[in-house]
Design an enzyme around this catalytic site. Structure first.
Site, PDB file in Angstrom:
ATOM      1  N   CYS A  34      -0.330  18.839  -2.625  1.00 32.37           N
ATOM      2  CA  CYS A  34      -1.095  19.809  -1.842  1.00 32.37           C
ATOM      3  C   CYS A  34      -0.868  21.190  -2.444  1.00 32.37           C
ATOM      4  O   CYS A  34      -0.101  21.333  -3.398  1.00 32.37           O
ATOM      5  CB  CYS A  34      -0.638  19.785  -0.387  1.00 32.37           C
ATOM      6  SG  CYS A  34       1.097  20.262  -0.193  1.00 32.37           S
ATOM      7  N   CYS A  93      17.918  13.574   8.810  1.00 35.49           N
ATOM      8  CA  CYS A  93      17.219  12.382   9.296  1.00 35.49           C
ATOM      9  C   CYS A  93      15.733  12.664   9.453  1.00 35.49           C
ATOM     10  O   CYS A  93      15.326  13.792   9.701  1.00 35.49           O
ATOM     11  CB  CYS A  93      17.706  11.999  10.690  1.00 35.49           C
ATOM     12  SG  CYS A  93      19.334  11.370  10.704  1.00 35.49           S
ATOM     13  N   HIS A 141      15.298  22.017   9.871  1.00 31.81           N
ATOM     14  CA  HIS A 141      15.792  22.711   8.675  1.00 31.81           C
ATOM     15  C   HIS A 141      14.636  23.364   7.918  1.00 31.81           C
ATOM     16  O   HIS A 141      14.693  24.539   7.565  1.00 31.81           O
ATOM     17  CB  HIS A 141      16.542  21.738   7.761  1.00 31.81           C
ATOM     18  CG  HIS A 141      16.773  22.280   6.382  1.00 31.81           C
ATOM     19  ND1 HIS A 141      17.797  23.148   6.092  1.00 31.81           N
ATOM     20  CD2 HIS A 141      16.084  22.104   5.214  1.00 31.81           C
ATOM     21  CE1 HIS A 141      17.735  23.482   4.807  1.00 31.81           C
ATOM     22  NE2 HIS A 141      16.706  22.859   4.255  1.00 31.81           N
ATOM     23  N   CYS A 196       5.318  17.291   2.902  1.00 30.70           N
ATOM     24  CA  CYS A 196       5.110  18.741   2.968  1.00 30.70           C
ATOM     25  C   CYS A 196       5.131  19.160   4.423  1.00 30.70           C
ATOM     26  O   CYS A 196       4.313  18.697   5.222  1.00 30.70           O
ATOM     27  CB  CYS A 196       3.780  19.122   2.322  1.00 30.70           C
ATOM     28  SG  CYS A 196       3.416  20.867   2.559  1.00 30.70           S
ATOM     29  N   CYS A 233     -11.838 -36.026 -21.616  1.00 24.62           N
ATOM     30  CA  CYS A 233     -11.227 -35.945 -20.289  1.00 24.62           C
ATOM     31  C   CYS A 233      -9.834 -35.327 -20.345  1.00 24.62           C
ATOM     32  O   CYS A 233      -9.386 -34.671 -19.407  1.00 24.62           O
ATOM     33  CB  CYS A 233     -11.186 -37.314 -19.628  1.00 24.62           C
ATOM     34  SG  CYS A 233     -10.533 -38.609 -20.683  1.00 24.62           S
ATOM     35  N   HIS A 247      -8.299 -43.242 -19.466  1.00 23.41           N
ATOM     36  CA  HIS A 247      -9.046 -42.114 -18.966  1.00 23.41           C
ATOM     37  C   HIS A 247      -8.052 -41.194 -18.277  1.00 23.41           C
ATOM     38  O   HIS A 247      -7.074 -41.650 -17.697  1.00 23.41           O
ATOM     39  CB  HIS A 247     -10.101 -42.640 -17.974  1.00 23.41           C
ATOM     40  CG  HIS A 247     -10.964 -41.566 -17.405  1.00 23.41           C
ATOM     41  ND1 HIS A 247     -11.649 -40.671 -18.189  1.00 23.41           N
ATOM     42  CD2 HIS A 247     -11.266 -41.253 -16.116  1.00 23.41           C
ATOM     43  CE1 HIS A 247     -12.333 -39.848 -17.398  1.00 23.41           C
ATOM     44  NE2 HIS A 247     -12.105 -40.182 -16.147  1.00 23.41           N
TER      45      HIS A 247
END
Lengths: 218, 511
Positions: B6, B67, B75, B94, B167, B465
């Site tokens: 951003c 956390c 913060h 952000c 085959c 076969h």
């Protein structure tokens, strides 16, 4: 998401550890406390948890909750990213129309899985080696000769190669050559259409024999 | 142009560069080495509450961990910092946008760190979601129709025309087409062809076959172009007479593998410049100078096994067979490790008598049993410096994602006379290969496999076969008899004689 309860649980766990072992001083709050932590204290705390069934149970539960929580966040982030880039709609798309019944597996005697009666159908294919239409069911023996393998074939193949080079590989001239000279000694000759036969093939009624051909060649 | 986060992140990068991100990610999100793991264990907890939970964020402006939720948000707000890194998944956040943000350059750095982490722990790379490129996004949007593959539908099935005793080829192609990893590879169009004409490339032809099988067409398919390409590339197979499905299977893998090597060397020489620049970037990724070391070990591994080019065929079909020769005099062990594509199992009586195997497990036990080489099979022992009687034992060092077994039903008494062994050998749907591994107890991983294809030979050695049973969906089996595809029951599959058995690994590691 339940972030506050999660961290409380984590804190509670650490507090529980502290009660059991005074050596571990993980109260958080200040980072200064962390310097007292060493790998040895972590390992000791780990073994203490393992020893006590109650704390082990608690730790297992906490670990499970954390992993589950983390996995949910993982899915959320993936979808969030897809949404941000516009790929969520791009990936979804719309289902193909009108296919619900047509692809359904058929399980009936005398019919194959597609619901087509299991009678052998004749098909033509174009030989990648000589670019001529060949009956698919006789392609392998044809290719063997065409590539110059097996009995008689090297002679035929080298002769054809010579013709191709000589006439700049034009299909009409090489086919007329084959018709006149090689034709008789090659049992596979019937698979190689002459110019006349090829025209008929395109109309869908040629074949080496009497059976009807579906005219498909690819 | 990729994603750029951003405007707040762009301003942050302008001011601080990506170095902080690179180091924080390498130490606390990816943990590229032991030092990083210790640092994370000791210091990566919430500065507010001390929690060590998985959902911890690192501020990218200053030294702060918090956390998820209130702690990190408080913060960031208080210090007017905007960018934080979510450490569990390595996602940027952000706080000014109050949203997760994505940046292509950061993703590349994170990718390098994740690979270093996986290498350091010798574990498989963790799963990463597919991120379509802008070009792919546009293609997806322009072509919104999706063909859904459902269990009760025939999409993915095609009959194959018999081109005149072909085959054996039809059966192998059916088995290959129904190999989940191979269809994932080809349907996601991972093969990039460098051949001048894709008509001459066998891998392109296989790619086209997958498109044909999933096209929804119900008419049988003719493999004439494939036959032509294979005969051209494997001269020993060429010719109408050749009819052994096993030989064809191995030869096909070999031809595909050689095509991939060729394509790879061409791509590598073209990308040499690009690689040189990107690897110098990865060196700084760990922030510990371990990048250079890792490139060295990588080349060592490659030179040790020249047959492994890591092409799709090798990734799926190559395993490593360990052979231990034990000197009976000094008990010294000499070990050799060789690549294999399949395991051929004896069915007849052993040289020392003993019972004939009745199950696939019996065959595998016999295969991995220590064999006394006898008085006439003395081998020079490097310790004793003389020829000594020894025992030889095979075990599986690593297993391929597809384990294929060849039951040796054709015995050749002489070059002209042969006989077919029609003994019934039972084989399971679910197979655990752990007992046959070289390191049974400390081998990393899961060695459980599921049956997904069985090739059968019907008839005698002179005239016969081939038919194949393949698993179409989890519990749906079909019988492929050239152009005729019919439903089959699991019982039919398990009661069949079995010539080639194909098992797919249940749990796959990423990379």
């Amino acid at each position: 998401m339940a972030s506050s309860s999660d961290s409380t649980l984590a804190a509670a766990n650490i507090d529980a550890k502290n009660e059991k072992n005074s050596n571990i001083t993980v109260s958080g709050k200040t980072s200064a406390n962390n310097t007292k932590m060493t790998i040895a204290t972590i390992q000791k705390a780990y073994h203490d948890i393992l020893k006590d069934p109650t704390s082990l149970d608690e730790a297992a539960h906490y670990l499970y909750q954390s992993l589950l929580d983390d996995a949910v966040v993982g899915v959320f982030l993936e979808i969030h990213h897809l949404h941000r880039t516009g790929n969520l709609d791009a990936l979804d798309g719309v289902p193909e129309e009108g296919t619900d019944a047509s692809y359904r597996i058929v399980d009936m005697p005398n019919y194959d899985i597609f619901g087509i009666s299991s009678v052998k159908k004749l098909m033509d294919c174009t030989c990648p080696n000589c670019d001529r239409p060949v009956s698919a069911s006789r392609f392998a023996p044809h290719l063997e000769k065409c590539m110059g393998m097996g009995r008689n074939s090297s002679r035929i193949a080298s002769r054809r190669l010579a013709t191709k080079e000589g006439t700049s590989a034009s299909s009409s001239s090489s086919s007329s050559y084959l018709q006149t000279t090689v034709g008789t000694d090659d049992e596979d000759d019937i698979d190689w259409s002459s110019e006349k036969r090829r025209k008929k093939t395109n109309q869908g009624n040629r074949n080496n024999g009497s059976k009807k051909n579906n005219g498909k060649s690819f | 142009m990729g994603e750029t986060g951003c405007k707040h992140f762009q301003a942050y990068v302008k001011e601080q560069s990506l170095d902080t991100f690179r180091i924080i990610d390498a130490y606390f999100s990816a943990c590229v080495n032991k030092d990083a793991r210790e640092k994370k264990a000791l210091s990566c907890c919430c500065f507010e509450c001390g929690s060590y939970g998985l959902q911890v964020y690192a501020c990218l402006h200053c030294i702060y961990f918090g956390c998820r939720g209130a702690h990190i948000a408080t913060h960031l707000r208080a210090k007017k910092h905007s960018i934080a890194l979510e450490l569990s998944h390595g996602t940027l956040y952000c706080n000014s946008c109050r949203d997760f943000i994505y940046d292509t350059r950061c993703r590349e750095i994170a990718g390098v760190n994740r690979r270093l982490e996986a290498k350091d722990l010798s574990k498989s790379l963790s799963w990463q979601p597919w991120i379509p490129t802008p070009k792919e996004t546009n293609l997806l949007l322009a072509n919104p129709r999706r063909r859904r593959i459902r269990a009760n539908e025939t999409i993915g099935l095609r009959g194959l025309i018999n081109l005149g005793s072909t085959c054996f080829m039809n059966c192998i192609v059916q088995a290959l087409i129904h190999t989940p990893l191979l269809s994932d590879y080809f349907l996601s169009e991972r093969h990039e062809c460098n051949a001048k004409s894709s008509l001459k490339c066998l891998v392109c032809e296989v790619s086209r076959l997958f498109q044909e099988f999933y096209s929804g067409s119900r008419s049988p398919l003719s493999l004439h172009r494939l036959l032509h390409l294979i005969w051209n590339h494997a001269k020993h197979l060429a010719g109408y007479e050749q009819q052994d499905a096993h030989e064809f299977f191995i030869a096909t893998l070999d031809v595909l593998h050689r095509h991939c090597i060729k394509a790879k060397t061409e791509v590598e020489s073209a990308n040499k410049l690009n690689n040189a620049t990107s690897s110098s970037g990865s060196g700084t990724g760990g922030g510990s100078g371990s990048g250079g070391h890792n490139t060295n070990t990588n080349t060592n591994v490659n030179s040790n096994c020249p047959t492994q080019c890591n092409c799709i065929i090798d990734q799926i079909f190559t395993g490593m067979l360990q052979s231990d020769v034990v000197c009976q005099e000094c008990k010294g062990v000499s070990t050799t490790i060789d690549p294999f594509w399949d395991i051929s199992l004896d069915l007849g009586e052993t040289a020392h008598g003993g019972s004939t195997p009745k199950t696939l497990i019996d065959c595998l036990e016999r295969y991995t049993r220590a064999e006394h080489l006898g008085e006439y099979g003395k081998i020079k022992c490097s310790t004793c410096k003389s020829y000594q009687e020894s025992t030889k034992q095979f075990s599986l060092r690593t297993l391929p994602s597809v384990a294929s077994f060849h039951l040796k039903r054709f015995e050749h008494v002489s070059t002209l006379i042969g006989k077919k062994v029609s003994t019934f050998i039972s084989f399971p749907v679910e197979l655990d290969m752990t007992p046959f591994m070289s390191e049974k107890n400390n081998a990393y991983g899961d060695f459980r496999y599921s049956l997904y294809a069985v090739v059968n030979h019907v008839g005698t050695i002179d005239s016969g076969h081939y038919i194949a049973y393949v698993r179409h969906h989890k519990d749906t089996w079909v019988k492929c008899d050239d152009h005729i595809i019919t439903t089959a029951t699991l019982k039919q599959v398990l009661d069949s004689e079995g010539y080639l058995l194909f098992y797919h690994k249940n749990i796959l590691e990423y990379e």
